[in-house]
Enzyme design. Structure first.
Site, PDB file in Angstrom:
ATOM      1  N   TYR A 104       1.826   0.760  -7.823  1.00  0.00           N
ATOM      2  CA  TYR A 104       2.105   0.303  -6.455  1.00  0.00           C
ATOM      3  C   TYR A 104       1.080  -0.738  -6.010  1.00  0.00           C
ATOM      4  CZ  TYR A 104       2.977   0.454  -1.428  1.00  0.00           C
ATOM      5  OH  TYR A 104       3.258   0.109  -0.124  1.00  0.00           O
TER       6      TYR A 104
ATOM      7  N   SER B 144       1.224  -4.880   1.218  1.00  0.00           N
ATOM      8  CA  SER B 144       0.524  -3.670   1.663  1.00  0.00           C
ATOM      9  C   SER B 144      -0.970  -3.937   1.663  1.00  0.00           C
ATOM     10  CB  SER B 144       0.820  -2.498   0.710  1.00  0.00           C
ATOM     11  OG  SER B 144       0.017  -1.374   1.013  1.00  0.00           O
TER      12      SER B 144
END
Length: 255
Positions: free
Chosen positions: A162, A148
């Site tokens: 995350y 990401s």
């Protein structure tokens, strides 16, 4: 040159393949002639995607819970029973958790790190025999780990586990790429920006405003996700390993 991006006849596994970026990649593979296994925890959703994609090609759904080592081993065993060779592994299954720094809970940390990092590593490990059997010098087997841009730059959502997990995925993938290159297995990373998905559904009411902060002026599309994966899994990228392909419309570069 006309066959550089041809994937017809290959076999792939896409984790988290029932929706979101995983679903986009799975659809692209199926349409490109790839025998595609998809897995996810919610069986009803998984079966619906399987039925939809089987109208376009060959898609096989295997429900699993990759959040534990037992789940990883069970899923890997099912793949190994069905396939002696595996050309492509897309490690996409993931979770997120948001909370202010003073309130961030241990279970939110552990759940995300276990699925996003630990399970990714061990699923790859368990499927290495099939990947080794598929790879050749000219056309290696492929592992593509979905990271990401939150693992590359500041994320304003306070999703600490995350962002840490995705940064770990990026670096671990580079380590894996160096270790597996001589075994004819390429390992690369896709670092997506903002794609509409269930994980980001709570933000979609602000889609127009979000697009203003992306240099290309829009969110990611299924073609963007599938195109990146097809490149990294085709002959066109046979000499590409250990790289992070950022697919974000320029967002990270402009941060």
């Amino acid at each position: 040159m006309k066959d550089l991006f041809n994937l017809a006849g290959k076999t792939a596994v896409v984790t988290g393949g029932s929706r979101g970026i995983g679903g986009m990649i799975a659809r692209g593979f199926v349409e490109a002639g790839v025998k595609t296994y998809i897995t996810a925890r919610r069986e009803e959703e998984l079966r619906a995607t399987e039925a939809e994609l089987n109208e376009l090609g060959e898609c096989i759904a295997i429900p699993s819970n990759l959040g534990s080592l037992e789940g990883v081993e069970a899923f890997a065993a099912q793949i190994s029973e069905r396939e002696a060779k595996l050309d492509i592994l897309i490690n996409n299954a993931g979770a997120s958790w948001g909370a202010p720094i003073d309130e961030f809970p241990e279970n939110g940390w552990d759940k995300v790190m276990d699925l996003n990092v630990k399970s990714l590593f061990f699923l790859t490990q368990k499927l290495l025999p099939a990947l080794r059997a598929a790879g050749t010098t000219e056309d290696p087997a492929r592992v593509v780990n979905i990271g990401s841009i939150n693992g590359l730059t500041y994320a304003p959502m306070q999703n600490y586990s995350y962002t840490a997990s995705k940064a770990a995925v990026h670096h671990m993938s580079r380590q894996m790429s160096a270790d597996l290159a001589r075994e004819n297995i390429n390992v690369n990373i896709i670092a997506p920006g903002f794609f509409p998905s269930k994980m980001t559904a709570h933000m979609l009411e602000h889609e127009e405003e979000m697009a203003k902060h992306i240099p290309r002026g829009r969110l990611g599309t299924p073609e963007d996700a599938a195109g990146a994966a097809i490149f990294l899994c085709s002959r066109a990228s046979a000499w590409v390993t250990g790289n992070t392909l950022v697919v974000d419309g320029g967002q990270a570069a402009s941060a």
